[in-house]
Design an enzyme around this catalytic site. Structure first.
Site, mmCIF file in Angstrom:
data_model
loop_
_atom_site.group_PDB
_atom_site.id
_atom_site.type_symbol
_atom_site.label_atom_id
_atom_site.label_comp_id
_atom_site.label_asym_id
_atom_site.label_seq_id
_atom_site.Cartn_x
_atom_site.Cartn_y
_atom_site.Cartn_z
ATOM 1 N N GLY A 1 0.805 -1.216 0.000
ATOM 2 C CA GLY A 1 0.000 0.000 0.000
ATOM 3 C C GLY A 1 0.833 1.257 0.000
ATOM 4 O O GLY A 1 0.297 2.365 -0.032
ATOM 5 N N LYS B 1 11.231 -0.664 9.165
ATOM 6 C CA LYS B 1 10.568 0.559 9.609
ATOM 7 C C LYS B 1 10.176 0.446 11.077
ATOM 8 O O LYS B 1 10.026 -0.657 11.621
ATOM 9 C CB LYS B 1 9.324 0.828 8.751
ATOM 10 C CG LYS B 1 9.642 1.084 7.283
ATOM 11 C CD LYS B 1 8.456 1.637 6.524
ATOM 12 C CE LYS B 1 7.235 0.737 6.559
ATOM 13 N NZ LYS B 1 7.491 -0.579 5.955
ATOM 14 N N HIS C 1 -0.245 4.935 7.450
ATOM 15 C CA HIS C 1 -1.382 4.008 7.363
ATOM 16 C C HIS C 1 -2.694 4.722 7.631
ATOM 17 O O HIS C 1 -3.728 4.078 7.787
ATOM 18 C CB HIS C 1 -1.214 2.870 8.374
ATOM 19 C CG HIS C 1 0.069 2.129 8.233
ATOM 20 N ND1 HIS C 1 1.057 2.169 9.187
ATOM 21 C CD2 HIS C 1 0.544 1.364 7.231
ATOM 22 C CE1 HIS C 1 2.088 1.444 8.788
ATOM 23 N NE2 HIS C 1 1.796 0.949 7.597
ATOM 24 N N ASP D 1 -16.687 34.422 -31.889
ATOM 25 C CA ASP D 1 -15.775 35.538 -31.687
ATOM 26 C C ASP D 1 -14.764 35.712 -32.810
ATOM 27 O O ASP D 1 -13.802 36.475 -32.668
ATOM 28 C CB ASP D 1 -15.023 35.382 -30.364
ATOM 29 C CG ASP D 1 -14.061 34.198 -30.371
ATOM 30 O OD1 ASP D 1 -14.151 33.368 -31.300
ATOM 31 O OD2 ASP D 1 -13.237 34.098 -29.444
ATOM 32 N N THR E 1 -6.714 30.244 -31.535
ATOM 33 C CA THR E 1 -6.104 29.574 -32.675
ATOM 34 C C THR E 1 -5.839 30.534 -33.826
ATOM 35 O O THR E 1 -4.808 30.446 -34.500
ATOM 36 C CB THR E 1 -7.015 28.435 -33.148
ATOM 37 O OG1 THR E 1 -7.259 27.539 -32.056
ATOM 38 C CG2 THR E 1 -6.369 27.661 -34.280
ATOM 39 N N THR F 1 -11.235 25.579 -43.355
ATOM 40 C CA THR F 1 -10.440 26.519 -42.571
ATOM 41 C C THR F 1 -9.990 27.648 -43.482
ATOM 42 O O THR F 1 -10.327 27.671 -44.676
ATOM 43 C CB THR F 1 -9.194 25.842 -41.964
ATOM 44 O OG1 THR F 1 -8.280 25.524 -43.033
ATOM 45 C CG2 THR F 1 -9.558 24.573 -41.207
ATOM 46 N N LEU F 2 -9.198 28.577 -42.943
ATOM 47 C CA LEU F 2 -8.677 29.676 -43.757
ATOM 48 C C LEU F 2 -7.829 29.176 -44.923
ATOM 49 O O LEU F 2 -7.664 29.895 -45.933
ATOM 50 C CB LEU F 2 -7.878 30.644 -42.897
ATOM 51 C CG LEU F 2 -6.414 30.342 -42.566
ATOM 52 C CD1 LEU F 2 -5.753 31.579 -41.967
ATOM 53 C CD2 LEU F 2 -6.249 29.172 -41.637
ATOM 54 N N PRO G 1 -16.019 31.068 -41.330
ATOM 55 C CA PRO G 1 -15.660 32.463 -41.059
ATOM 56 C C PRO G 1 -14.174 32.742 -41.286
ATOM 57 O O PRO G 1 -13.811 33.797 -41.809
ATOM 58 C CB PRO G 1 -16.039 32.649 -39.584
ATOM 59 C CG PRO G 1 -17.045 31.569 -39.305
ATOM 60 C CD PRO G 1 -16.659 30.419 -40.166
ATOM 61 N N GLY G 2 -13.326 31.820 -40.890
ATOM 62 C CA GLY G 2 -11.897 32.030 -41.075
ATOM 63 C C GLY G 2 -11.509 32.125 -42.526
ATOM 64 O O GLY G 2 -10.662 32.957 -42.920
#
Length: 572
Positions: free
Chosen positions: A64, A113, A196, A382, A425, A477-478, A541-542
């Site tokens: 563990g 330990k 523990h 946008d 982008t 795309t553009l 749009p691009g």
């Protein structure tokens, strides 16, 4: 309310044996003893007990806490790890099996330990092994160096006296097949708890990690408790250990706060820093900080090579500065003999370049609302606003800074204007367009830029955007405007058209390509997640923005040249 914890396991009773099987499959340098489920021992594959000519180092305890202990099996660290059930000490017979498997004439050292069950079980196994003739001490790299058992044990005991640790948790751990305890409420953290999940010294409100780190360091280094023999001027090693569910980011933040505090507030020389998950508590969220007093001998042991898969690669401490200055762009004088500002007198090329840039940017400004409207149907609405910011920045900088008589540098500065104000982008793509065009124009090494140079620059730009953005013609795309424009421009120039005519005809190809995006299914960008019916109702749009500025630039150049020519003449 407590609930059963989510675990990616099979039978909760088999988690340890299945962990061992997966570990050995992952690291061929390891083996395990075929004694499941009672005997759960991981050992080095290159060590055979009777032939082992070095002190064997054996550790272990309840499972563990992975990667401890089995993840530290390897040359230079553990020879074997004895795995108990989750949070349960390993059985004496399992410990004995491990001793017999790896111990040769040099003997073995058991690293245990400080838990009662571990001390008792390892102690009984040690006594039994001694009765069988094995040399055993209860207390690594010292063993790999070939030292006798007594010396190895003394080094281990000495090292343990120089270490102080304290943990902080944001949550308690969940055992496989058990309910998740709800001891800690929302917004609380626990200080000084055990690995523990044992209750800690205090429960407090969660604080910024810098405050938490400061508190933990003060507790460990307290002169009142004398927990560790560390005083101002000491050399130390720092370990920031994740408890199982703490992201690496948070551990690094803690380490980054601990080092300067140790140096400035406690006057310590931090020689090494280890950050990661070394001794965990299943899925507990939190970390522990360990500070160890160091001298050259201890640092040498820590830096020694090891094949243990979960111990970080050793370093020699001669590290370079943690931070260096950010490189600055080359100065204008280093890049060009032309100062990067608007020339007092424009050349013919400068005049045409200014006209083209102004017309292109103005066209984008005027298209802001239609672009936003189209983008609201197929994107985030946008595109027009983003393009507007870039275009207005170009118009502002055009009259002040652009060295218009140097086409390459002007295109480069346009990229700088865009990268300063355009986000998302679109900003990245247009910056890439400008930087790729600049590199192409600069490569020709000529002050006068010909129409063929512009054609090559446009092709280089579209190629760069396609390479880094992953889109090609037909992806909506553009590039669906600029690739047809680039191809048409090269074709018309090769056919012998005059440059202005070729420019105008290529702008018609750009516009046609942009309008054809209505018929395309989007393959890239946010439009790729929109239903085909909606996408088909508007162009990309691009692409429309790219076609608009390209077309505006071409017409502006043609009109300027025509207005300056005598009647009956044609543009060159």
């Amino acid at each position: 309310m407590a609930s059963y914890g989510k675990k990616l396991i099979n039978d909760p009773n088999d988690v340890v044996t299945e962990f061992i099987e997966g570990l050995v499959e992952s690291y061929p340098g390891m083996q395990y003893l075929d004694g499941f489920p009672e005997v759960k021992v991981v050992l080095r594959a290159d060590v055979a007990g009777a032939k082992n000519d070095k002190v064997a180092i054996i550790s272990g305890g309840g499972s563990g806490h992975e990667p401890a202990h089995a993840g530290f099996v390897g040359e230079g660290m553990l020879t074997a790890a004895i795995c108990g059930d989750v949070f349960a000490s390993p059985q004496v017979d399992s410990i004995l099996a491990g001793i017999r498997a790896v111990t040769g004439p040099m003997g073995c050292l058991l690293i245990v330990k400080n838990y009662t069950g571990d001390r008792l079980n390892f102690g009984l196994a040690a006594e039994q092994a001694k009765s069988e003739g094995y040399k055993v001490e209860v207390a690594g790299a010292a063993a790999a160096a070939g030292l006798p058992l007594e010396d190895v044990a003394e080094e281990a005991r000495h090292a343990s006296e120089l270490v102080g640790t304290m943990g902080v948790a944001l949550s308690v751990c969940t055992l496989p097949g058990q309910v998740t305890p709800d001891r800690l409420g929302s917004g609380k953290m626990e200080l000084g708890l055990g690995i523990h999940g044992e209750p800690g010294a205090a429960v407090a409100d969660i604080q910024p990690v810098a405050v938490v780190v400061s508190h933990v360091l003060k507790q460990i280094l307290s002169a009142e408790t004398n927990y560790v023999p560390i005083t101002r001027g000491s050399r130390v090693v720092l370990m920031v250990n994740g408890l199982g569910a703490t992201p690496a980011m948070e551990l690094m933040i803690a380490a980054g706060k601990a080092v300067p505090q140790l140096q400035l507030e406690h006057g310590l020389a931090v020689e090494r820093v280890y950050t990661g998950s070394f001794m965990t508590s299943l899925d507990m969220a939190g970390f522990s900080i360990t500070i160890m007093k160091a001298d050259q001998a201890i640092l040498q042991r820590l830096d020694a090579a090891t094949t243990a898969p979960y111990w970080p690669v050793g370093v020699d401490g001669n590290r370079p500065p943690a931070k260096i200055p950010v490189p600055l762009p080359q100065s204008p004088s280093a890049r060009s003999d032309v100062s990067l500002c608007r020339p007092v007198q424009l050349s013919k090329q400068g005049i045409l370049l200014e006209v083209a840039i102004e017309a292109a940017a103005t066209a984008v400004v005027n298209l802001k609302d239609p672009l936003n409207e189209w983008d609201s149907k197929v994107g985030d609405g946008d595109c027009g606003s983003t393009m507007y910011r870039g275009a207005t920045a170009i118009l502002e900088d055009l009259k002040k800074y652009y060295p218009l008589n140097d086409a390459a540098e002007t295109v480069n500065e346009m990229g700088s204007s865009i990268s300063r104000v355009m986000g998302g982008t679109s900003g990245i793509m247009y910056t890439i367009l400008c930087k790729a065009a600049y590199a192409s124009l600069k490569a020709n090494g000529q002050s006068d830029v010909t129409s063929n140079h512009w054609a090559e620059a446009l092709e280089a730009s579209t190629t760069a955007v396609s390479k880094y953005g992953g889109a090609i013609a037909g992806f909506r795309t553009l590039l669906d405007a600029l690739i047809p424009a680039s191809q048409a421009l090269q074709q018309r120039l090769k056919a012998g058209d005059d440059p202005v005519t070729a420019f105008v005809l290529s702008s018609e190809a750009a516009l046609a390509g942009a309008e054809s995006t209505k018929l395309m299914q989007a393959q890239a960008g946010r439009s790729s997640y929109v239903s085909p019916e909606i996408v088909a109702s508007v162009p990309d749009p691009g692409a429309m923005a790219a076609a608009a500025w390209y077309r505006a630039a071409a017409l502006a150049v043609r009109n300027t040249l025509e207005s300056s020519l005598p009647a009956g003449s044609s543009a060159p």
